[in-house]
Design a protein around this motif. Structure first.
Motif, short mmCIF file in Angstrom:
data_model
loop_
_atom_site.label_atom_id
_atom_site.label_comp_id
_atom_site.label_asym_id
_atom_site.label_seq_id
_atom_site.Cartn_x
_atom_site.Cartn_y
_atom_site.Cartn_z
N GLU A 163 0.87 -1.69 -0.19
CA GLU A 163 0.41 0.30 0.15
C GLU A 163 1.36 1.17 0.13
O GLU A 163 1.67 1.31 1.10
CB GLU A 163 -0.81 -0.40 1.24
CG GLU A 163 -2.09 1.19 1.32
CD GLU A 163 -2.57 0.12 2.59
OE1 GLU A 163 -2.75 -0.38 3.22
OE2 GLU A 163 -4.06 0.46 2.63
N ALA A 164 0.84 2.07 -0.98
CA ALA A 164 0.89 3.68 -0.78
C ALA A 164 0.80 3.92 0.61
O ALA A 164 -0.36 4.06 0.99
CB ALA A 164 0.68 4.13 -1.78
N VAL A 169 5.92 2.77 1.66
CA VAL A 169 4.61 1.53 1.22
C VAL A 169 5.01 0.87 2.46
O VAL A 169 6.32 0.87 3.19
CB VAL A 169 6.00 0.75 0.47
CG1 VAL A 169 5.70 1.66 -0.97
CG2 VAL A 169 7.36 0.44 0.20
N LEU A 184 5.97 3.61 -4.10
CA LEU A 184 4.90 2.40 -4.92
C LEU A 184 5.69 1.50 -6.08
O LEU A 184 6.09 0.51 -6.50
CB LEU A 184 3.30 2.14 -5.11
CG LEU A 184 2.46 1.20 -5.07
CD1 LEU A 184 3.60 0.03 -4.62
CD2 LEU A 184 1.38 1.21 -5.17
N GLU A 188 7.83 -1.52 -6.40
CA GLU A 188 7.08 -2.37 -7.61
C GLU A 188 7.90 -3.50 -8.72
O GLU A 188 8.06 -4.29 -9.18
CB GLU A 188 5.71 -2.18 -8.64
CG GLU A 188 4.53 -2.02 -7.50
CD GLU A 188 3.80 -0.96 -8.83
OE1 GLU A 188 3.80 0.26 -8.95
OE2 GLU A 188 2.42 -1.85 -8.36
N ARG A 198 -1.01 -4.20 -9.97
CA ARG A 198 -1.83 -2.53 -9.21
C ARG A 198 -2.87 -2.83 -9.52
O ARG A 198 -3.43 -3.03 -10.70
CB ARG A 198 -0.01 -1.63 -10.66
CG ARG A 198 -1.38 -0.45 -10.00
CD ARG A 198 -0.74 0.35 -8.31
NE ARG A 198 0.42 0.80 -8.48
CZ ARG A 198 1.40 1.50 -8.94
NH1 ARG A 198 0.52 2.33 -8.97
NH2 ARG A 198 2.08 2.22 -8.86
N SER A 202 -2.72 3.28 -5.41
CA SER A 202 -2.25 3.54 -4.27
C SER A 202 -2.35 1.75 -4.14
O SER A 202 -1.47 1.23 -2.73
CB SER A 202 -3.58 3.86 -2.95
OG SER A 202 -3.86 3.75 -3.05
N SER A 204 -0.86 -2.12 -4.95
CA SER A 204 -0.19 -3.59 -5.64
C SER A 204 -0.21 -4.56 -4.48
O SER A 204 -0.40 -5.11 -3.82
CB SER A 204 1.62 -3.34 -6.09
OG SER A 204 1.72 -3.21 -6.87
#
Length: 245
Positions: A163-164, A169, A184, A188, A198, A202, A204
Motif C-alpha cells: 500500500e502506498a 510503502v 510504490l 514494484e 497494481r 495506491s 499492488s
C-alpha cells in the motif's frame, strides 16, 4: 593546491585472500582510507548503514546475502565497485546496464582503471545500479527490508499486498506489516511481475493472495484477500488482474 579528498572505503568479500589483494592494490592510492572489512552480506549492510563509506568494493556471491541484496537492503546506488568471480548471470546484467566491474582475477592496472572511473562518479546516484539490483532481486524468492536496525528477508509468497503511504510503502505479509521509505512505483520494480499487479493507484497485490473480486459500488470494485483484508480496485486495475486470475 587543493587537498585531495580522502575516501572512506569499505571492502566486502567472503574470501580473506581477495580482501588482502584489494588492500595491496590500494596501498599506492594515498586518498583511500580503508574503514572496514566485511566477510558476509549482513556485516556489509550494518557497516554501510552505520559508516556511510564513500566507496565500496563489493563481492557478489557471499554467504547470507549477495552483493545485490546488500544494495537492495541499504538502497545504496552510488560509489560501488563490483568484484566477482565468473557468474554468467551477474556479468550479463552488468553488461546489459553498462556497469563496470572487476572480474577475478584482475590486474593492478585493471583495478586502477576501475578506481579512476569510480572517483569521477562519487556521490552520483547511478540509475543503472538500481536497475541491475531490481533485475537480480526479481530472480530471487524474497525481498529484504531494514527495520529498526535489523535486516528482514520476506519471501514474495508471504506478501499479501503493498500500500502506498505518502513517501512510504506499507508491506502487508503473514498477518504483519512493515513500512519502507520508497515509492510504490519504485518498490514494484523489485517484485516479480508475474506474481504482483497494481490494482489501484495506491495498492499492488499478489495475485495468488486474492480470494475474490467484488463490486463495491456501481462504478468501483474491491478485492477480498485470503487474509481477510479488503482493498480497493480501480477500473483499470480490475482489467489487469482479471487477465491474471
Amino acid at each position: 593546491m587543493q587537498t585531495p579528498r580522502i575516501l572512506k572505503t569499505l571492502l566486502v568479500d567472503d574470501e580473506e585472500l581477495a580482501r588482502r589483494l584489494v588492500r595491496e592494490y590500494l596501498k599506492s592510492h594515498t586518498d583511500i582510507d580503508i574503514i572496514g572489512e566485511c566477510e558476509n552480506g549482513m556485516q556489509a549492510v550494518e557497516a554501510i548503514t552505520q559508516q556511510q563509506p564513500d566507496l565500496i568494493f563489493l563481492d557478489i556471491q557471499m554467504p547470507k546475502l549477495t552483493g545485490f541484496e546488500v544494495l537492495e537492503a541499504t538502497q545504496r546506488q552510488h560509489g560501488v565497485i563490483f568484484t566477482t568471480a565468473y557468474d554468467q548471470y551477474a556479468l550479463k546484467a552488468f553488461d546489459q546496464h553498462a556497469i563496470d566491474y572487476l572480474l577475478k582475477p584482475f590486474s593492478q592496472q585493471r583495478f586502477n582503471d576501475a578506481l579512476s572511473k569510480a572517483r569521477k562518479l562519487l556521490d552520483q546516484t547511478d540509475p543503472a545500479i538500481h536497475a541491475v539490483v531490481a533485475q537480480q532481486v526479481q530472480k530471487s524468492d524474497r525481498i529484504l527490508i531494514r527495520d529498526r536496525g535489523l535486516t528482514l528477508a520476506i519471501p514474495f509468497a508471504d506478501i499479501d499486498y503493498i500500500e502506498a503511504q505518502d513517501d512510504y510503502v506499507q508491506i502487508h505479509y503473514g498477518g504483519k506489516s512493515i513500512m519502507k521509505t520508497q515509492s510504490l512505483s519504485e518498490f514494484e520494480k523489485l517484485l516479480p511481475s508475474e506474481q504482483f499487479v497494481r490494482i489501484h493507484r495506491s495498492v499492488s497485490v499478489r495475485v495468488a493472495a486474492v480470494k475474490q473480486l467484488e463490486r463495491a459500488s456501481k462504478d468501483s470494485f474491491q478485492a477480498v484477500l485470503h487474509c481477510a483484508a479488503v482493498v480497493p480496485v480501480s477500473r483499470s486495475g480490475y482489467d489487469r488482474i482479471k487477465l491474471m486470475l
